[in-house]
Design a protein around this motif. Structure first.
Motif, PDB file in Angstrom:
ATOM      1  N   GLU A  67       0.841  -1.193   0.000  1.00 13.34           N
ATOM      2  CA  GLU A  67       0.000   0.000   0.000  1.00 13.34           C
ATOM      3  C   GLU A  67       0.873   1.238   0.000  1.00 13.34           C
ATOM      4  O   GLU A  67       1.665   1.461   0.912  1.00 13.34           O
ATOM      5  N   LEU A  68       0.744   2.056  -1.043  1.00 16.46           N
ATOM      6  CA  LEU A  68       1.450   3.317  -1.154  1.00 16.46           C
ATOM      7  C   LEU A  68       0.442   4.441  -1.004  1.00 16.46           C
ATOM      8  O   LEU A  68      -0.684   4.344  -1.484  1.00 16.46           O
ATOM      9  N   VAL A  69       0.836   5.517  -0.344  1.00  9.76           N
ATOM     10  CA  VAL A  69      -0.028   6.663  -0.107  1.00  9.76           C
ATOM     11  C   VAL A  69       0.490   7.818  -0.945  1.00  9.76           C
ATOM     12  O   VAL A  69       1.648   8.224  -0.818  1.00  9.76           O
ATOM     13  N   THR A  70      -0.349   8.354  -1.832  1.00  9.28           N
ATOM     14  CA  THR A  70       0.047   9.450  -2.692  1.00  9.28           C
ATOM     15  C   THR A  70       0.022  10.764  -1.932  1.00  9.28           C
ATOM     16  O   THR A  70      -0.375  10.831  -0.768  1.00  9.28           O
ATOM     17  N   GLY A  71       0.437  11.828  -2.620  1.00  4.82           N
ATOM     18  CA  GLY A  71       0.409  13.145  -1.990  1.00  4.82           C
ATOM     19  C   GLY A  71      -0.982  13.637  -1.697  1.00  4.82           C
ATOM     20  O   GLY A  71      -1.174  14.520  -0.856  1.00  4.82           O
ATOM     21  N   GLU A  72      -1.993  13.088  -2.391  1.00  6.47           N
ATOM     22  CA  GLU A  72      -3.385  13.457  -2.134  1.00  6.47           C
ATOM     23  C   GLU A  72      -4.039  12.536  -1.126  1.00  6.47           C
ATOM     24  O   GLU A  72      -5.261  12.461  -1.036  1.00  6.47           O
ATOM     25  N   ALA A  73      -3.233  11.758  -0.383  1.00 14.28           N
ATOM     26  CA  ALA A  73      -3.722  10.840   0.654  1.00 14.28           C
ATOM     27  C   ALA A  73      -4.598   9.747   0.063  1.00 14.28           C
ATOM     28  O   ALA A  73      -5.564   9.295   0.665  1.00 14.28           O
ATOM     29  N   VAL A  74      -4.252   9.295  -1.149  1.00 19.97           N
ATOM     30  CA  VAL A  74      -4.959   8.192  -1.783  1.00 19.97           C
ATOM     31  C   VAL A  74      -4.090   6.950  -1.675  1.00 19.97           C
ATOM     32  O   VAL A  74      -2.915   6.965  -2.063  1.00 19.97           O
ATOM     33  N   ALA A  75      -4.649   5.880  -1.139  1.00 22.30           N
ATOM     34  CA  ALA A  75      -3.908   4.639  -0.951  1.00 22.30           C
ATOM     35  C   ALA A  75      -3.925   3.829  -2.242  1.00 22.30           C
ATOM     36  O   ALA A  75      -4.980   3.597  -2.829  1.00 22.30           O
ATOM     37  N   LEU A  76      -2.751   3.424  -2.717  1.00 20.02           N
ATOM     38  CA  LEU A  76      -2.616   2.608  -3.906  1.00 20.02           C
ATOM     39  C   LEU A  76      -2.094   1.241  -3.516  1.00 20.02           C
ATOM     40  O   LEU A  76      -1.161   1.132  -2.722  1.00 20.02           O
ATOM     41  N   GLU A  77      -2.718   0.206  -4.072  1.00 22.27           N
ATOM     42  CA  GLU A  77      -2.264  -1.150  -3.832  1.00 22.27           C
ATOM     43  C   GLU A  77      -1.478  -1.615  -5.049  1.00 22.27           C
ATOM     44  O   GLU A  77      -2.033  -1.813  -6.118  1.00 22.27           O
ATOM     45  N   LEU A  78      -0.153  -1.734  -4.890  1.00 23.09           N
ATOM     46  CA  LEU A  78       0.733  -2.147  -5.958  1.00 23.09           C
ATOM     47  C   LEU A  78       1.448  -3.425  -5.545  1.00 23.09           C
ATOM     48  O   LEU A  78       1.681  -3.660  -4.359  1.00 23.09           O
ATOM     49  N   ARG A  79       1.786  -4.206  -6.518  1.00 28.95           N
ATOM     50  CA  ARG A  79       2.491  -5.459  -6.255  1.00 28.95           C
ATOM     51  C   ARG A  79       3.967  -5.275  -6.581  1.00 28.95           C
ATOM     52  O   ARG A  79       4.340  -5.160  -7.755  1.00 28.95           O
ATOM     53  N   PRO A  80       4.842  -5.234  -5.580  1.00 29.63           N
ATOM     54  CA  PRO A  80       6.268  -5.050  -5.862  1.00 29.63           C
ATOM     55  C   PRO A  80       6.846  -6.231  -6.627  1.00 29.63           C
ATOM     56  O   PRO A  80       6.430  -7.380  -6.446  1.00 29.63           O
ATOM     57  N   ALA A  81       7.797  -5.929  -7.486  1.00 31.01           N
ATOM     58  CA  ALA A  81       8.479  -6.979  -8.237  1.00 31.01           C
ATOM     59  C   ALA A  81       9.491  -7.673  -7.337  1.00 31.01           C
ATOM     60  O   ALA A  81      10.176  -7.033  -6.535  1.00 31.01           O
ATOM     61  N   ARG A  82       9.586  -8.968  -7.474  1.00 32.54           N
ATOM     62  CA  ARG A  82      10.507  -9.754  -6.671  1.00 32.54           C
ATOM     63  C   ARG A  82      11.806 -10.004  -7.422  1.00 32.54           C
ATOM     64  O   ARG A  82      11.968  -9.618  -8.582  1.00 32.54           O
ATOM     65  N   LEU A  83      12.739 -10.650  -6.731  1.00 32.25           N
ATOM     66  CA  LEU A  83      14.099 -10.806  -7.251  1.00 32.25           C
ATOM     67  C   LEU A  83      14.153 -11.563  -8.581  1.00 32.25           C
ATOM     68  O   LEU A  83      14.880 -11.134  -9.487  1.00 32.25           O
ATOM     69  N   LEU A  94      10.546   2.419  -6.503  1.00 32.00           N
ATOM     70  CA  LEU A  94      10.087   1.053  -6.278  1.00 32.00           C
ATOM     71  C   LEU A  94       9.773   0.441  -7.629  1.00 32.00           C
ATOM     72  O   LEU A  94       9.177   1.098  -8.493  1.00 32.00           O
ATOM     73  N   VAL A  95      10.163  -0.804  -7.817  1.00 37.37           N
ATOM     74  CA  VAL A  95       9.850  -1.534  -9.045  1.00 37.37           C
ATOM     75  C   VAL A  95       8.605  -2.373  -8.780  1.00 37.37           C
ATOM     76  O   VAL A  95       8.584  -3.186  -7.858  1.00 37.37           O
ATOM     77  N   VAL A  96       7.565  -2.146  -9.578  1.00 34.70           N
ATOM     78  CA  VAL A  96       6.289  -2.826  -9.383  1.00 34.70           C
ATOM     79  C   VAL A  96       5.945  -3.621 -10.630  1.00 34.70           C
ATOM     80  O   VAL A  96       6.505  -3.409 -11.717  1.00 34.70           O
ATOM     81  N   ARG A  97       5.012  -4.541 -10.455  1.00 34.17           N
ATOM     82  CA  ARG A  97       4.532  -5.357 -11.568  1.00 34.17           C
ATOM     83  C   ARG A  97       3.331  -4.673 -12.212  1.00 34.17           C
ATOM     84  O   ARG A  97       2.404  -4.260 -11.528  1.00 34.17           O
ATOM     85  N   GLU A  98       3.377  -4.581 -13.529  1.00 34.61           N
ATOM     86  CA  GLU A  98       2.255  -3.992 -14.275  1.00 34.61           C
ATOM     87  C   GLU A  98       1.269  -5.047 -14.744  1.00 34.61           C
ATOM     88  O   GLU A  98       0.069  -4.799 -14.771  1.00 34.61           O
ATOM     89  N   ARG A  99       1.746  -6.206 -15.106  1.00 33.68           N
ATOM     90  CA  ARG A  99       0.866  -7.281 -15.576  1.00 33.68           C
ATOM     91  C   ARG A  99       0.608  -8.228 -14.418  1.00 33.68           C
ATOM     92  O   ARG A  99       1.419  -9.093 -14.102  1.00 33.68           O
ATOM     93  N   VAL A 100      -0.555  -8.026 -13.779  1.00 33.65           N
ATOM     94  CA  VAL A 100      -0.955  -8.855 -12.652  1.00 33.65           C
ATOM     95  C   VAL A 100      -2.011  -9.825 -13.135  1.00 33.65           C
ATOM     96  O   VAL A 100      -3.010  -9.406 -13.733  1.00 33.65           O
ATOM     97  N   PRO A 101      -1.837 -11.130 -12.907  1.00 32.15           N
ATOM     98  CA  PRO A 101      -2.860 -12.084 -13.360  1.00 32.15           C
ATOM     99  C   PRO A 101      -4.173 -11.855 -12.640  1.00 32.15           C
ATOM    100  O   PRO A 101      -4.213 -11.649 -11.426  1.00 32.15           O
ATOM    101  N   THR A 102      -5.257 -11.887 -13.390  1.00 35.95           N
ATOM    102  CA  THR A 102      -6.587 -11.695 -12.816  1.00 35.95           C
ATOM    103  C   THR A 102      -7.239 -13.048 -12.580  1.00 35.95           C
ATOM    104  O   THR A 102      -7.068 -13.993 -13.359  1.00 35.95           O
ATOM    105  N   ALA A 103      -7.952 -13.118 -11.483  1.00 29.77           N
ATOM    106  CA  ALA A 103      -8.629 -14.359 -11.143  1.00 29.77           C
ATOM    107  C   ALA A 103      -9.891 -14.523 -11.989  1.00 29.77           C
ATOM    108  O   ALA A 103     -10.533 -13.560 -12.382  1.00 29.77           O
ATOM    109  N   ARG A 104     -10.237 -15.808 -12.241  1.00 31.05           N
ATOM    110  CA  ARG A 104     -11.455 -16.081 -12.988  1.00 31.05           C
ATOM    111  C   ARG A 104     -12.666 -15.937 -12.083  1.00 31.05           C
ATOM    112  O   ARG A 104     -12.575 -15.901 -10.881  1.00 31.05           O
TER     113      ARG A 104
END
Length: 326
Positions: A3-19, A146-156
């Motif tokens: 969870e990242l908090v922007t300057g406008e106090a908006v919480a973003l849920e991002l998935r960090p990239a792993r090693l 921070l390095v994040v993942r852009e292509r996140v698999p979506t659940a069916r």
């Protein structure tokens, strides 16, 4: 998720990239950079054969810095954090607040990357990424990235059942601006999973969500409309408004919604009544009907005594009006 908090106090849920994904992206970038560096070096050797040794060494150092350090910095700056390797792996470099990086972020990452990736063969970067909770190397820590993942698999199973046809357009006059995004998300998740729930539990959850939505809109749900059908119709109305707002053409109104999202007032939704008739019970086809009725509970009443052939129970005989003498 992180969870990242922007300057406008908006919480973003991002998935960090792993090693593993980051290492693969770095290897692809290095392979391209080394291929370009070898090609440039061969061209410089052929072009500077007449120069002295000091000039050749200076040109080789300059080509090394420009190709292996300057080029990655320029690519990340111009592509807003997406190098060739990151594009192939579906990664992106962002700021700590989720925004796009700038030149100073790419410069710090590239300068420190020379030490922790090139000079140490990636050992320092791997150790730092394993120790960090979000997989950040030293360049990310000092640059604030921070390095994040852009292509996140979506659940069916994300299909939302459409509302019954007789509810189409019934809620075009509701003010949905006060309904928070969290409640919309809860409604959508319920509608996608209500077939997997127990009927009684599903009905109670639908009633609670419908009451929350009705309290936010300031208008109660119509009488006789099942709560699940009400939620599906309101959610469809919100999606239709978003689509009309996104695809409106030069302020032309579509179906009562003008460009910019203004909605024409309409009559409040009331009990369902067919044209020219009296209000009738609303049909509840599909998954939006009430929970199934429970079977009757058997009682312990003893069965009636058997009746002999040719005789009738006393309660079933017709009265004759005759009373026996006292």
């Amino acid at each position: 998720m992180s969870e990242l908090v922007t300057g406008e106090a908006v919480a973003l849920e991002l998935r960090p990239a792993r090693l593993p994904s980051r290492a693969l992206a770095v290897l692809l970038d290095l392979a391209v950079a080394v291929a370009v560096y070898i090609t440039v070096s061969i061209g410089l050797v052929a072009a500077t054969a007449s120069l002295d040794e000091a000039a050749q060494i200076a040109l080789s150092i300059a080509s090394f810095i420009l190709v292996l350090v300057g080029a990655p910095i320029a690519v990340e700056t111009l592509s807003h954090g997406r190098s060739l390797g990151k594009m192939a792996c579906g990664l992106r470099v962002v700021r700590d607040d989720g925004g796009p990086i700038r030149f100073r972020h790419a410069l710090v990452r590239g300068a420190i990357g020379v030490i922790e990736i090139l000079l140490t063969l990636g050992v320092v970067a791997c150790v730092a990424s394993l120790v960090s909770a979000r997989g950040r190397r030293l360049g990310d820590v000092f640059a604030g990235t921070l390095v994040v993942r852009e292509r996140v698999p979506t659940a069916r199973g994300g299909f939302v059942p459409p509302p019954p046809p007789w509810l189409a357009g019934r809620f075009s006059g509701l003010d949905l601006s006060a309904v928070p995004d969290g409640l919309w998300l809860a409604v959508r998740q319920y509608l996608t999973r209500m077939q997997q729930l127990d009927p009684q539990v599903s009905w109670s959850m639908a009633e609670r969500l419908a009451a929350d939505v009705a309290a936010r809109t300031g208008a109660p749900a119509p009488e006789g409309v099942p709560p699940a059908a009400y939620l599906a119709a309101v959610l469809q109305e919100r999606q239709a408004r978003e689509a009309r707002r996104a695809f409106s053409n030069n302020g032309v109104a579509h179906n009562g919604v003008a460009a910019g999202g203004s909605v024409r007032a309409s009559a409040p939704a009331g009990p369902y009544a067919p044209p020219g008739g009296q209000p009738q019970p609303i049909p509840t086809p599909g998954p939006y009907g009430p929970p199934a009725a429970q079977p009757p509970v058997p009682t312990n009443t003893p069965p009636a005594p058997p009746v002999a052939p040719g005789q009738e129970p006393a309660g079933d005989r017709p009265g004759t009006g005759f009373a026996p003498p006292a």
